[in-house]
Write a protein that holds these residues in place. Structure first.
Motif, PDB file in Angstrom:
ATOM      1  N   TYR A  39       0.901  -1.159   0.000  1.00  0.00           N
ATOM      2  CA  TYR A  39       0.000   0.000   0.000  1.00  0.00           C
ATOM      3  C   TYR A  39       0.935   1.202   0.000  1.00  0.00           C
ATOM      4  O   TYR A  39       1.558   1.498   1.029  1.00  0.00           O
ATOM      5  CB  TYR A  39      -0.878   0.020   1.237  1.00  0.00           C
ATOM      6  CG  TYR A  39      -1.952  -1.050   1.252  1.00  0.00           C
ATOM      7  CD1 TYR A  39      -3.091  -0.932   0.458  1.00  0.00           C
ATOM      8  CD2 TYR A  39      -1.834  -2.177   2.069  1.00  0.00           C
ATOM      9  CE1 TYR A  39      -4.089  -1.902   0.471  1.00  0.00           C
ATOM     10  CE2 TYR A  39      -2.827  -3.146   2.091  1.00  0.00           C
ATOM     11  CZ  TYR A  39      -3.946  -3.006   1.288  1.00  0.00           C
ATOM     12  OH  TYR A  39      -4.929  -3.966   1.308  1.00  0.00           O
TER      13      TYR A  39
ATOM     14  N   ASN B 285      -6.155 -10.862  12.790  1.00  0.00           N
ATOM     15  CA  ASN B 285      -6.446  -9.553  12.192  1.00  0.00           C
ATOM     16  C   ASN B 285      -5.178  -8.911  11.657  1.00  0.00           C
ATOM     17  O   ASN B 285      -4.135  -8.951  12.306  1.00  0.00           O
ATOM     18  CB  ASN B 285      -7.029  -8.596  13.243  1.00  0.00           C
ATOM     19  CG  ASN B 285      -8.452  -8.960  13.602  1.00  0.00           C
ATOM     20  OD1 ASN B 285      -9.058  -9.818  12.965  1.00  0.00           O
ATOM     21  ND2 ASN B 285      -8.978  -8.306  14.619  1.00  0.00           N
ATOM     22  N   GLY B 286      -5.295  -8.330  10.471  1.00  0.00           N
ATOM     23  CA  GLY B 286      -4.191  -7.554   9.918  1.00  0.00           C
ATOM     24  C   GLY B 286      -3.084  -8.392   9.302  1.00  0.00           C
ATOM     25  O   GLY B 286      -2.027  -7.868   8.966  1.00  0.00           O
ATOM     26  N   MET B 287      -3.279  -9.692   9.148  1.00  0.00           N
ATOM     27  CA  MET B 287      -2.212 -10.561   8.626  1.00  0.00           C
ATOM     28  C   MET B 287      -2.177 -10.600   7.098  1.00  0.00           C
ATOM     29  O   MET B 287      -1.264 -11.190   6.509  1.00  0.00           O
ATOM     30  CB  MET B 287      -2.352 -11.976   9.201  1.00  0.00           C
ATOM     31  CG  MET B 287      -2.058 -12.023  10.676  1.00  0.00           C
ATOM     32  SD  MET B 287      -0.390 -11.402  11.007  1.00  0.00           S
ATOM     33  CE  MET B 287      -0.447 -11.129  12.764  1.00  0.00           C
ATOM     34  N   GLY B 288      -3.220 -10.036   6.441  1.00  0.00           N
ATOM     35  CA  GLY B 288      -3.149  -9.909   4.983  1.00  0.00           C
ATOM     36  C   GLY B 288      -4.202 -10.671   4.195  1.00  0.00           C
ATOM     37  O   GLY B 288      -4.084 -10.793   2.975  1.00  0.00           O
ATOM     38  N   LYS B 289      -5.245 -11.138   4.861  1.00  0.00           N
ATOM     39  CA  LYS B 289      -6.264 -11.931   4.151  1.00  0.00           C
ATOM     40  C   LYS B 289      -7.005 -11.077   3.114  1.00  0.00           C
ATOM     41  O   LYS B 289      -7.106 -11.453   1.947  1.00  0.00           O
ATOM     42  CB  LYS B 289      -7.248 -12.549   5.164  1.00  0.00           C
ATOM     43  CG  LYS B 289      -6.562 -13.402   6.212  1.00  0.00           C
ATOM     44  CD  LYS B 289      -7.507 -13.981   7.234  1.00  0.00           C
ATOM     45  CE  LYS B 289      -8.246 -12.949   8.068  1.00  0.00           C
ATOM     46  NZ  LYS B 289      -7.385 -12.189   9.009  1.00  0.00           N
ATOM     47  N   THR B 290      -7.508  -9.920   3.560  1.00  0.00           N
ATOM     48  CA  THR B 290      -8.237  -9.049   2.628  1.00  0.00           C
ATOM     49  C   THR B 290      -7.314  -8.539   1.527  1.00  0.00           C
ATOM     50  O   THR B 290      -7.702  -8.458   0.362  1.00  0.00           O
ATOM     51  CB  THR B 290      -8.887  -7.874   3.391  1.00  0.00           C
ATOM     52  OG1 THR B 290      -9.847  -8.427   4.303  1.00  0.00           O
ATOM     53  CG2 THR B 290      -9.594  -6.900   2.449  1.00  0.00           C
ATOM     54  N   THR B 291      -6.079  -8.233   1.895  1.00  0.00           N
ATOM     55  CA  THR B 291      -5.120  -7.746   0.884  1.00  0.00           C
ATOM     56  C   THR B 291      -4.859  -8.833  -0.162  1.00  0.00           C
ATOM     57  O   THR B 291      -4.762  -8.535  -1.360  1.00  0.00           O
ATOM     58  CB  THR B 291      -3.807  -7.314   1.561  1.00  0.00           C
ATOM     59  OG1 THR B 291      -4.124  -6.336   2.569  1.00  0.00           O
ATOM     60  CG2 THR B 291      -2.842  -6.711   0.565  1.00  0.00           C
TER      61      THR B 291
HETATM   62  P1  ATP Z   1      -8.723  -8.301   9.148  1.00  0.00           P
HETATM   63  O1  ATP Z   1      -9.134  -9.635   9.628  1.00  0.00           O
HETATM   64  O2  ATP Z   1      -8.507  -7.318  10.259  1.00  0.00           O
HETATM   65  O3  ATP Z   1      -9.527  -7.762   8.009  1.00  0.00           O
HETATM   66  P2  ATP Z   1      -6.642  -9.059   7.246  1.00  0.00           P
HETATM   67  O4  ATP Z   1      -5.902 -10.322   7.526  1.00  0.00           O
HETATM   68  O5  ATP Z   1      -7.692  -9.073   6.207  1.00  0.00           O
HETATM   69  O6  ATP Z   1      -7.218  -8.517   8.608  1.00  0.00           O
HETATM   70  P3  ATP Z   1      -5.512  -6.882   5.779  1.00  0.00           P
HETATM   71  O7  ATP Z   1      -6.726  -6.039   5.878  1.00  0.00           O
HETATM   72  O8  ATP Z   1      -5.202  -7.528   4.506  1.00  0.00           O
HETATM   73  O9  ATP Z   1      -5.542  -7.995   6.902  1.00  0.00           O
HETATM   74  O10 ATP Z   1      -4.268  -6.014   6.253  1.00  0.00           O
HETATM   75  C1  ATP Z   1      -2.891  -6.413   6.058  1.00  0.00           C
HETATM   76  C2  ATP Z   1      -1.978  -5.243   6.409  1.00  0.00           C
HETATM   77  O11 ATP Z   1      -2.155  -4.203   5.445  1.00  0.00           O
HETATM   78  C3  ATP Z   1      -2.238  -4.626   7.765  1.00  0.00           C
HETATM   79  O12 ATP Z   1      -1.013  -4.255   8.305  1.00  0.00           O
HETATM   80  C4  ATP Z   1      -3.073  -3.402   7.440  1.00  0.00           C
HETATM   81  O13 ATP Z   1      -2.868  -2.391   8.396  1.00  0.00           O
HETATM   82  C5  ATP Z   1      -2.529  -2.988   6.084  1.00  0.00           C
HETATM   83  N1  ATP Z   1      -3.561  -2.332   5.258  1.00  0.00           N
HETATM   84  C6  ATP Z   1      -4.773  -2.836   4.933  1.00  0.00           C
HETATM   85  N2  ATP Z   1      -5.471  -1.995   4.129  1.00  0.00           N
HETATM   86  C7  ATP Z   1      -4.662  -0.919   3.950  1.00  0.00           C
HETATM   87  C8  ATP Z   1      -4.778   0.317   3.216  1.00  0.00           C
HETATM   88  N3  ATP Z   1      -5.866   0.579   2.503  1.00  0.00           N
HETATM   89  N4  ATP Z   1      -3.737   1.170   3.267  1.00  0.00           N
HETATM   90  C9  ATP Z   1      -2.620   0.899   3.985  1.00  0.00           C
HETATM   91  N5  ATP Z   1      -2.450  -0.231   4.689  1.00  0.00           N
HETATM   92  C10 ATP Z   1      -3.437  -1.135   4.678  1.00  0.00           C
END
Ligand code: ATP
Length: 229
Positions: A14, A39-45
């Protein structure tokens, strides 16, 4: 079995901030796979990278044997990936039927088949999406993704924030879709439900795949170490 979706060493940023450091993941034809991690480990990314909503910087993402390259997320959807995004996003001012039709592409999934999967939606076809309960909105989001007649269905936070009885209905639908042979990639916080619905799990830690295996392999040690349970 051939891999329908395959990620190898995927990295993504990002802006300057690196979020994915090496994601490996595979979903075979007809397989249901869980993408797990705290949470925040990167699943949504990871899902954003698969959908080309975020450009991956390194590694490869192949779907149905092809690298989708620099295609737009719209094109990726057309290639056969149906996404149920986190937070469901239906068109609130449109009716249930209009929401479903706006996503429609030719195939076995049409209004009648979605209404059979989710009878509650079938009863509310003329109702505005804004008036649906959270659970009904999630059913509509799943219905919209199915109306694209995808080869792979991706659900980000499949049952987040829903009442137990509705969760139960969503999991039953996911198991039903898998039994029908649809390939599924699912993210959810409920470990037990996930483990009972999928064939394989991939666990992310700090943006990289650290474990994969069948749900039987999710020992207390693994869940304590990577999933914080
Ligand atoms: P959750 O269960 O909380 O949704 P996740 O496993 O889906 O968590 P992500 O949302 O993919 O995690 O986030 C992975 C990393 O990327 C985290 O460090 C988050 O802070 C960062 N991140 C996510 N979205 C953005 C964004 N739009 N801009 C900058 N950093 C981001």
């Amino acid at each position: 079995m051939s891999a329908l979706l395959e990620l190898q060493g995927v990295t993504a940023f990002y802006g300057q901030s690196q979020a994915l450091f090496g994601v490996d993941l595979a979903v075979n034809d007809g397989e249901a796979v869980a993408l797990m991690g705290r949470n925040g480990m990167g699943k949504t990314t990871t899902i954003r990278a698969i959908m080309h909503m975020l450009r991956h910087a390194g590694g490869t993402i192949r779907f149905a044997g092809r690298d989708l390259g620099t295609q737009s997320s719209h094109r990726v959807a057309r290639a056969g990936i149906g996404l149920v995004p986190e937070g469901r996003r239906c068109f609130a001012p449109l009716t249930v039927e209009e929401n479903l039709l706006s996503a429609a592409r030719p195939g076995a999934w049409e209004i009648a088949t979605v209404a059979r999967l989710f009878p509650r939606l079938g009863e509310r076809l003329g109702q505005k999406a804004a008036l649906l309960s959270g659970g009904e909105q999630q059913m509509l989001a799943i219905g919209r993704a199915l109306m694209t007649n995808p080869r792979l269905l991706i659900l980000d936070e499949a049952t987040e924030g829903l009442a137990p009885v509705v969760r139960h209905e969503i999991w039953a639908a996911i198991r039903d879709l898998k039994a029908q042979g649809l390939s599924i990639l699912v993210v959810d916080k409920s470990l037990r439900e996930l483990a009972s619905a999928v064939d394989r799990c991939f666990v992310l830690e700090k943006g990289a795949t650290v474990w994969s295996g069948s749900p039987d392999g999710l020992t207390e040690d693994i869940t304590a170490r990577y999933l914080g349970v």
